[in-house]
Design a protein around this motif. Structure first.
Motif, PDB file in Angstrom:
ATOM      1  N   ASN A  97       1.195  -1.285  -0.067  1.00  0.00           N
ATOM      2  CA  ASN A  97      -0.013   0.125   0.026  1.00  0.00           C
ATOM      3  C   ASN A  97       0.939   1.013   0.348  1.00  0.00           C
ATOM      4  O   ASN A  97       0.498   2.711  -0.030  1.00  0.00           O
ATOM      5  N   GLY A  98       1.823   1.313  -0.585  1.00  0.00           N
ATOM      6  CA  GLY A  98       2.728   2.975  -0.221  1.00  0.00           C
ATOM      7  C   GLY A  98       3.415   2.605   0.412  1.00  0.00           C
ATOM      8  O   GLY A  98       4.055   3.680   0.325  1.00  0.00           O
ATOM      9  N   TYR A  99       4.194   1.957   1.633  1.00  0.00           N
ATOM     10  CA  TYR A  99       4.776   1.788   2.818  1.00  0.00           C
ATOM     11  C   TYR A  99       6.285   1.741   2.043  1.00  0.00           C
ATOM     12  O   TYR A  99       5.687  -0.002   2.437  1.00  0.00           O
ATOM     13  N   ASN A 100       6.623   2.470   1.584  1.00  0.00           N
ATOM     14  CA  ASN A 100       8.073   2.252   1.322  1.00  0.00           C
ATOM     15  C   ASN A 100       9.610   3.039   2.020  1.00  0.00           C
ATOM     16  O   ASN A 100      10.667   3.313   1.060  1.00  0.00           O
ATOM     17  N   VAL A 101       9.463   3.770   2.780  1.00  0.00           N
ATOM     18  CA  VAL A 101       9.779   4.759   2.657  1.00  0.00           C
ATOM     19  C   VAL A 101       9.611   4.427   4.707  1.00  0.00           C
ATOM     20  O   VAL A 101       9.207   3.868   5.237  1.00  0.00           O
ATOM     21  N   ILE A 102      11.470   4.313   4.173  1.00  0.00           N
ATOM     22  CA  ILE A 102      11.733   3.700   6.285  1.00  0.00           C
ATOM     23  C   ILE A 102      11.944   4.945   6.990  1.00  0.00           C
ATOM     24  O   ILE A 102      12.735   5.666   6.830  1.00  0.00           O
ATOM     25  N   LYS A 103      11.064   5.698   8.150  1.00  0.00           N
ATOM     26  CA  LYS A 103      11.349   6.345   9.008  1.00  0.00           C
ATOM     27  C   LYS A 103      12.021   6.020  10.244  1.00  0.00           C
ATOM     28  O   LYS A 103      11.298   4.444  10.814  1.00  0.00           O
ATOM     29  N   SER A 115      14.497  10.800  10.982  1.00  0.00           N
ATOM     30  CA  SER A 115      14.952  11.240   9.197  1.00  0.00           C
ATOM     31  C   SER A 115      14.573   9.306   8.716  1.00  0.00           C
ATOM     32  O   SER A 115      14.775   9.038   8.525  1.00  0.00           O
ATOM     33  N   CYS A 116      14.562  10.292   7.270  1.00  0.00           N
ATOM     34  CA  CYS A 116      13.170   8.888   6.176  1.00  0.00           C
ATOM     35  C   CYS A 116      14.744   8.665   5.073  1.00  0.00           C
ATOM     36  O   CYS A 116      15.969   9.285   4.959  1.00  0.00           O
ATOM     37  N   LEU A 117      14.085   7.627   4.828  1.00  0.00           N
ATOM     38  CA  LEU A 117      15.027   6.996   3.381  1.00  0.00           C
ATOM     39  C   LEU A 117      14.125   6.138   2.561  1.00  0.00           C
ATOM     40  O   LEU A 117      13.429   5.579   3.177  1.00  0.00           O
ATOM     41  N   LYS A 118      14.100   6.723   1.482  1.00  0.00           N
ATOM     42  CA  LYS A 118      12.631   6.412   0.552  1.00  0.00           C
ATOM     43  C   LYS A 118      13.129   4.707  -0.347  1.00  0.00           C
ATOM     44  O   LYS A 118      14.522   5.114  -0.413  1.00  0.00           O
ATOM     45  N   GLN A 119      12.796   4.610  -0.746  1.00  0.00           N
ATOM     46  CA  GLN A 119      12.808   3.324  -1.729  1.00  0.00           C
ATOM     47  C   GLN A 119      13.830   3.506  -2.724  1.00  0.00           C
ATOM     48  O   GLN A 119      15.187   2.618  -2.843  1.00  0.00           O
ATOM     49  N   ARG A 149       4.466   6.008   4.408  1.00  0.00           N
ATOM     50  CA  ARG A 149       4.714   7.040   2.479  1.00  0.00           C
ATOM     51  C   ARG A 149       4.926   8.019   3.244  1.00  0.00           C
ATOM     52  O   ARG A 149       5.659   8.517   4.257  1.00  0.00           O
ATOM     53  N   THR A 150       5.754   8.250   1.450  1.00  0.00           N
ATOM     54  CA  THR A 150       6.417   9.913   1.794  1.00  0.00           C
ATOM     55  C   THR A 150       6.005  10.814   2.360  1.00  0.00           C
ATOM     56  O   THR A 150       6.966  11.444   2.970  1.00  0.00           O
ATOM     57  N   ALA A 151       5.080  11.445   2.087  1.00  0.00           N
ATOM     58  CA  ALA A 151       4.196  12.379   2.779  1.00  0.00           C
ATOM     59  C   ALA A 151       3.367  12.130   4.758  1.00  0.00           C
ATOM     60  O   ALA A 151       4.560  13.316   4.985  1.00  0.00           O
ATOM     61  N   SER A 152       4.526  11.096   5.164  1.00  0.00           N
ATOM     62  CA  SER A 152       4.685  11.313   6.916  1.00  0.00           C
ATOM     63  C   SER A 152       6.206  12.023   6.728  1.00  0.00           C
ATOM     64  O   SER A 152       6.211  12.112   8.469  1.00  0.00           O
ATOM     65  N   CYS A 153       7.273  12.183   6.441  1.00  0.00           N
ATOM     66  CA  CYS A 153       8.227  12.418   6.726  1.00  0.00           C
ATOM     67  C   CYS A 153       8.930  13.997   5.774  1.00  0.00           C
ATOM     68  O   CYS A 153       8.025  14.737   5.184  1.00  0.00           O
ATOM     69  N   SER A 154       9.162  14.570   6.789  1.00  0.00           N
ATOM     70  CA  SER A 154       9.326  15.989   6.857  1.00  0.00           C
ATOM     71  C   SER A 154      11.061  16.236   6.584  1.00  0.00           C
ATOM     72  O   SER A 154      10.437  17.468   5.814  1.00  0.00           O
ATOM     73  N   LYS A 155      11.651  14.729   6.463  1.00  0.00           N
ATOM     74  CA  LYS A 155      13.388  14.948   6.265  1.00  0.00           C
ATOM     75  C   LYS A 155      13.340  13.991   6.223  1.00  0.00           C
ATOM     76  O   LYS A 155      13.179  12.899   5.653  1.00  0.00           O
ATOM     77  N   PHE A 156      15.104  13.980   5.099  1.00  0.00           N
ATOM     78  CA  PHE A 156      14.996  12.600   4.473  1.00  0.00           C
ATOM     79  C   PHE A 156      16.026  12.625   4.070  1.00  0.00           C
ATOM     80  O   PHE A 156      17.214  13.695   4.491  1.00  0.00           O
ATOM     81  N   MET A 157      17.109  11.138   4.781  1.00  0.00           N
ATOM     82  CA  MET A 157      18.361  11.021   4.229  1.00  0.00           C
ATOM     83  C   MET A 157      18.931  11.630   2.676  1.00  0.00           C
ATOM     84  O   MET A 157      17.953  10.936   1.424  1.00  0.00           O
ATOM     85  N   SER A 158      20.545  11.548   2.680  1.00  0.00           N
ATOM     86  CA  SER A 158      21.012  11.731   1.273  1.00  0.00           C
ATOM     87  C   SER A 158      22.324  10.885   1.749  1.00  0.00           C
ATOM     88  O   SER A 158      22.529  10.266   2.643  1.00  0.00           O
TER      89      SER A 158
END
Length: 158
Positions: A97-103, A115-119, A149-158
């Protein structure tokens, strides 16, 4: 009629020459895309990602995906002391269901900064380059994680 036919034949051959050059010159291939300076490619993490099973998050004690610690498919509300030594992570998630981001959270039970990591980012080979939303450095400080889901994150790792 003969002049017209001859003229058309010459024009036709000239036009064909414009479409198909007589020389052996070919267009240069497009340059390869270079890795970004912010997140240089890590050969070890590339290999770890390729060899990882779909649907899992992998973590490593060392930078550049060295010293494998473990993998998990679901959420983790309290990381063990061993798992808290994570310095690099791989996201090969396909959570439903689109839950492919790790928070990732700085506190147990999904508390503290995140801090989040997108697939689509595949991995972070050096967590010390990242901080949680509360300013804490991510390296060796992850206490819990959740698939979102991506919308649940306000900060992403690089």
């Amino acid at each position: 009629m003969r002049k017209t036919f001859g003229t058309l034949a010459v024009l036709g051959l000239a036009g064909a020459g414009a479409l198909v050059p007589l020389s052996g010159a070919q267009a240069a291939p497009a340059p390869a895309k270079a890795p970004s300076a912010a997140a240089p490619a890590s050969a070890a993490c590339d290999t770890a990602y390729r060899n990882a099973a779909w649907g899992y998050m992998y973590n490593y004690a060392n930078f550049h995906c060295g010293s494998y610690l473990g993998r998990t498919k679901g959420d983790g509300n309290g990381w063990s002391t061993k798992m808290r030594t994570t310095s690099s992570v791989v996201n090969k998630g396909t959570y439903s269901n689109g839950y492919n981001v790790i928070k990732f959270y700085s506190g147990a039970n999904y508390t503290g900064g995140h801090s989040c990591l997108k697939q689509s980012e595949y991995y972070v080979d050096n967590l010390s380059r990242n901080t949680f939303t509360n300013g804490t450095n991510v390296n060796n400080n992850i206490k819990s994680h959740k698939w979102v889901r991506t919308a649940s994150c306000s900060k992403f790792m690089s």
